[in-house]
Design a protein around this motif. Structure first.
Motif, PDB file in Angstrom:
ATOM      1  N   UNK A  85       0.792  -1.224   0.000  1.00 35.10           N
ATOM      2  CA  UNK A  85       0.000   0.000   0.000  1.00 35.10           C
ATOM      3  C   UNK A  85       0.821   1.268   0.000  1.00 35.10           C
ATOM      4  N   UNK A  86       2.069   1.180  -0.466  1.00 35.30           N
ATOM      5  CA  UNK A  86       2.954   2.336  -0.517  1.00 35.30           C
ATOM      6  C   UNK A  86       2.935   2.946  -1.929  1.00 35.30           C
ATOM      7  N   UNK A  87       3.091   4.260  -2.057  1.00 36.82           N
ATOM      8  CA  UNK A  87       3.032   4.901  -3.381  1.00 36.82           C
ATOM      9  C   UNK A  87       4.241   4.576  -4.256  1.00 36.82           C
ATOM     10  N   UNK A  88       3.963   4.338  -5.531  1.00 40.36           N
ATOM     11  CA  UNK A  88       4.994   4.129  -6.554  1.00 40.36           C
ATOM     12  C   UNK A  88       4.753   5.181  -7.630  1.00 40.36           C
ATOM     13  N   UNK A  89       5.708   6.082  -7.819  1.00 35.57           N
ATOM     14  CA  UNK A  89       5.528   7.219  -8.711  1.00 35.57           C
ATOM     15  C   UNK A  89       6.568   7.186  -9.827  1.00 35.57           C
ATOM     16  N   UNK A  90       6.096   7.305 -11.050  1.00 33.65           N
ATOM     17  CA  UNK A  90       6.982   7.447 -12.209  1.00 33.65           C
ATOM     18  C   UNK A  90       7.092   8.926 -12.537  1.00 33.65           C
ATOM     19  N   UNK A  91       8.323   9.443 -12.628  1.00 36.31           N
ATOM     20  CA  UNK A  91       8.520  10.878 -12.847  1.00 36.31           C
ATOM     21  C   UNK A  91       9.406  11.123 -14.065  1.00 36.31           C
ATOM     22  N   UNK A  92       9.193  12.256 -14.698  1.00 38.99           N
ATOM     23  CA  UNK A  92      10.045  12.664 -15.816  1.00 38.99           C
ATOM     24  C   UNK A  92       9.665  14.082 -16.225  1.00 38.99           C
ATOM     25  N   UNK A  93      10.585  14.736 -16.921  1.00 39.82           N
ATOM     26  CA  UNK A  93      10.346  16.084 -17.432  1.00 39.82           C
ATOM     27  C   UNK A  93      10.038  16.018 -18.918  1.00 39.82           C
ATOM     28  N   UNK A  94       8.941  16.633 -19.324  1.00 40.11           N
ATOM     29  CA  UNK A  94       8.593  16.682 -20.738  1.00 40.11           C
ATOM     30  C   UNK A  94       9.387  17.778 -21.434  1.00 40.11           C
ATOM     31  N   UNK A 127       9.913  33.708 -22.325  1.00 34.99           N
ATOM     32  CA  UNK A 127      10.303  32.751 -21.300  1.00 34.99           C
ATOM     33  C   UNK A 127      10.041  31.336 -21.785  1.00 34.99           C
ATOM     34  N   UNK A 128      10.024  30.411 -20.875  1.00 39.26           N
ATOM     35  CA  UNK A 128       9.777  29.019 -21.227  1.00 39.26           C
ATOM     36  C   UNK A 128       9.019  28.333 -20.101  1.00 39.26           C
ATOM     37  N   UNK A 129       8.401  27.227 -20.438  1.00 39.90           N
ATOM     38  CA  UNK A 129       7.710  26.411 -19.439  1.00 39.90           C
ATOM     39  C   UNK A 129       8.308  25.011 -19.477  1.00 39.90           C
ATOM     40  N   UNK A 130       8.448  24.411 -18.298  1.00 43.05           N
ATOM     41  CA  UNK A 130       9.041  23.084 -18.180  1.00 43.05           C
ATOM     42  C   UNK A 130       8.032  22.192 -17.473  1.00 43.05           C
ATOM     43  N   UNK A 131       7.334  21.317 -18.206  1.00 43.65           N
ATOM     44  CA  UNK A 131       6.355  20.428 -17.571  1.00 43.65           C
ATOM     45  C   UNK A 131       7.059  19.239 -16.912  1.00 43.65           C
ATOM     46  N   UNK A 132       6.831  19.064 -15.635  1.00 42.95           N
ATOM     47  CA  UNK A 132       7.359  17.907 -14.908  1.00 42.95           C
ATOM     48  C   UNK A 132       6.179  17.036 -14.484  1.00 42.95           C
ATOM     49  N   UNK A 133       6.183  15.800 -14.968  1.00 43.04           N
ATOM     50  CA  UNK A 133       5.050  14.924 -14.730  1.00 43.04           C
ATOM     51  C   UNK A 133       5.315  13.880 -13.663  1.00 43.04           C
ATOM     52  N   UNK A 141      -3.198   7.648 -11.690  1.00 45.65           N
ATOM     53  CA  UNK A 141      -3.486   9.076 -11.708  1.00 45.65           C
ATOM     54  C   UNK A 141      -2.215   9.843 -12.058  1.00 45.65           C
ATOM     55  N   UNK A 142      -2.390  10.972 -12.724  1.00 45.52           N
ATOM     56  CA  UNK A 142      -1.242  11.775 -13.153  1.00 45.52           C
ATOM     57  C   UNK A 142      -1.351  13.187 -12.609  1.00 45.52           C
ATOM     58  N   UNK A 143      -0.195  13.799 -12.431  1.00 45.03           N
ATOM     59  CA  UNK A 143      -0.123  15.185 -11.962  1.00 45.03           C
ATOM     60  C   UNK A 143       1.047  15.848 -12.687  1.00 45.03           C
ATOM     61  N   UNK A 144       0.863  17.079 -13.121  1.00 46.69           N
ATOM     62  CA  UNK A 144       1.908  17.796 -13.849  1.00 46.69           C
ATOM     63  C   UNK A 144       2.141  19.148 -13.195  1.00 46.69           C
ATOM     64  N   UNK A 145       3.404  19.442 -12.914  1.00 41.73           N
ATOM     65  CA  UNK A 145       3.796  20.752 -12.410  1.00 41.73           C
ATOM     66  C   UNK A 145       4.523  21.518 -13.513  1.00 41.73           C
ATOM     67  N   UNK A 146       4.304  22.818 -13.577  1.00 40.40           N
ATOM     68  CA  UNK A 146       4.903  23.652 -14.615  1.00 40.40           C
ATOM     69  C   UNK A 146       5.985  24.536 -13.997  1.00 40.40           C
ATOM     70  N   UNK A 225       5.556   6.703 -17.294  1.00 41.44           N
ATOM     71  CA  UNK A 225       4.957   8.001 -17.601  1.00 41.44           C
ATOM     72  C   UNK A 225       5.090   8.353 -19.075  1.00 41.44           C
ATOM     73  N   UNK A 226       6.104   7.792 -19.732  1.00 43.22           N
ATOM     74  CA  UNK A 226       6.347   8.104 -21.142  1.00 43.22           C
ATOM     75  C   UNK A 226       5.196   7.652 -22.031  1.00 43.22           C
TER      76      UNK A 226
END
Length: 249
Positions: A85-94, A127-133, A141-146, A225-226
């Motif tokens: 029951x522990x979280x497993x998160x896949x992360x990467x920067x788009x 400027x620029x935006x860097x999406x980190x997913x 479920x997915x979450x994206x920070x900019x 996540x890809x």
């Protein structure tokens, strides 16, 4: 008709032509002195094994000696964490995107023609935006920070912290550990002491034991996540002109 307009590697069965069906139809019409339709040309191309295809990114630069062992280890860790029951998160920067009136691939339903700059020079951007997913494998479920500055190790850790404060804490109230799946480059490099330092600060900040499982070199495309999140983001943003950060959000 296409003999003088083909290229490729015949030994491996890869042959392509630079002629379009309409061009072939026009040339055939002139040669046989009879009207040949584009539909007939397409049928002939299909009969001879030609069809419209796009390049597929499936060939790796190299292969790592411990590739399979690493995949097996990641699968084992995922199973252990999810069963507990522990979280497993896949992360990467788009891919980083420039802000401004720049062209982006894709089409939109509009009432008027969209006109953008004919060059995408960074000096003309605002400027620029860097999406980190972040992709929660257990809950799908997915979450994206900019981000708006740099794709740094601190940015990656702050992104995880933001996800935890906004979603993770509520989804996993009994969590004591967190497993991060990521590739070995970018803002989460496997050989960076700075990333390890920022991870320790993140663990202290969240009160969680954080474990990182890096995919083997040249295997980043296997990061969940890809293929579970990023294609949907690409489709949703196709053709959209990123004129401001608020629009991207």
């Amino acid at each position: 008709m296409v003999r003088e307009h083909t290229a490729g590697n015949p030994q491996h069965g890869i042959i392509w032509t630079d002629l379009k069906p309409r061009e072939i139809a026009q040339a055939m019409t002139q040669q046989v002195d009879a009207r040949v339709s584009v539909r007939t040309v397409r049928q002939l191309l299909n009969r001879n094994g030609f069809s419209r295809r796009r390049s597929q990114k499936k060939k790796s630069f190299k292969s790592h000696a411990q590739r399979d062992a690493q995949f097996q280890r990641i699968a084992q860790l995922k199973a252990e964490y999810l069963e507990d029951g522990q979280p497993v998160i896949s992360i990467d920067t788009k891919k980083k995107e420039l802000l401004g009136n720049f062209y982006r691939d894709g089409k939109l339903y509009t009432r008027e023609q969209l006109e953008v700059l004919d060059h995408d020079f960074p000096s003309y951007s605002e400027g620029s935006v860097i999406p980190h997913g972040l992709y929660d494998i257990g809950l799908n479920k997915a979450h994206v920070n900019i981000g708006v500055s740099r794709d740094t190790t601190q940015f990656a850790c702050d992104s995880v912290a933001h996800w935890w404060e906004k979603h993770g804490r509520a989804d996993y109230p009994q969590a004591t550990r967190l497993l991060l799946l990521c590739d070995g480059g970018g803002s989460n490099p496997s050989n960076s002491w700075l990333f390890k330092s920022d991870l320790q600060n993140l663990a202290d900040r969240l009160g969680l034991e954080i474990r990182v499982a890096h995919y083997a070199p040249y295997c980043s495309k296997h990061n969940p996540i890809e293929h579970r999140v990023f294609p949907h983001i690409t489709r949703a943003c196709a053709g959209v002109v990123f004129s401001s950060v608020s629009l991207v959000n």
